[in-house]
Design a protein around this motif. Sequence first.
Motif: not given
Length: 417
Positions: A341-369
């Motif tokens: 979030a911080e890096q994409v905001r800085a790279v774009a020089d935007s007022d807000f930066g959003l980020s999403v990272t996770g396991v959408a499935g169907p299986g686990d990833s990195e040992g996380k559900p």
Amino acid sequence: MKAEIIAVGTELLLGQILNTNAQYLSRELASMGIDVYFQTVVGDNMGRLRHAIELAAERADILLLTGGIGPTQDDLTKDALAAALGRSLHIDPPAMEQVERFFTSRGREMTENNRRQALVIDGSTPLPNETGLAVGVAIEQKGKFYIVLPGPPKEMKPMFDRQAKPWLLQHALTDEMPIYSTMLKFAGIGESLLEDKLLDLIQAQSDPTIAPYAKEGEVSVRISTKASTEAEAMKKLEAMEAKIRERLPEHLYANTDVPIEQTIVELMTERGLTLSAAESCTGGLLMESITAIPGSSAMFLGGIVCYSNQMKEKLLHVPHSLLEGDGAPGAVSPEVAEVLAEQVRAVADSDFGLSVTGVAGPGDSEGKPAGLVYVGLAERGRKAEVFELRFSGNRESVRVRSVKALFYQLWLKLISK
């Protein structure tokens, strides 16, 4: 008044196409104050179709039939309705001229079976087809009202809106007061919790009525009332809306039927604020949602889909020590969501930066559900905030709900200013 929708076509029973016509008609009829108690699907069979019409006439005041009015021998809707009403069919001259003109203009020979598209029932009102060839039908008999519409949605919708709806208002709804509605949109709350918060209002409802609806990541409440004038209706609707807003001010983001991303685009555009995004598990869905809104170019600067660890490192400078190695929290972690979030905001020089990272499935990833997601929200001049989300459901559900949850956090931030 009560209505029944009869969708005609063996392809519907076989699941080859979706019955979107019934969804559209139910919504339109509800807006007219007409209750739909039954929806029926019938194959291309004369006997079964006639039986369905006769059964529907016993329990409904208005029957709407869609499909089965084309040129082929299995297009039997008008034939079945005529038989059920004890009437005959005849060719409607204006409709026949339209069919003939179509073939002549294209230099094609018209086969005899195309004449079927111009058939109407004796004593009926023909409903011109502005986007196709098959004429529709409207007829009243013994206090029942029958509407026959084409099957293709691109023909059915304009015929209903421009031809059938005015006919119903003139013939079937002469004593009915119009219905008025307001749609309230909520985010950051589930349907069951929202209903619990409004339970006493729902249980005591008479006029206006309150009806909750849910879809992925959002919940809606439709407030409806019948009134002789719009001013009278708005007075009742606004009073009920005020009661609901008082209970859920941190979740009610709009009083029109718009997605939360549209509210965000409008708010940020009005304030001259800009946005950027970094997406991993959602694969660009967040950016697609934003850029689908007209005018989003005024506030959305751009984003990066950094699906692999390599892209996270290379494009957004996420430290390798966070992503891999002994003791690394991994790509699915609050630490990585914060940096993205911080890096994409800085790279774009935007007022807000959003980020999403996770396991959408169907299986686990990195040992996380599957269903574990971290979303980040960075604002210029402030440390990024990270929120942990845990979802059930399939892959697409996790992706959509992750995006909606992040939009909700951004909306909360915007309205707090």
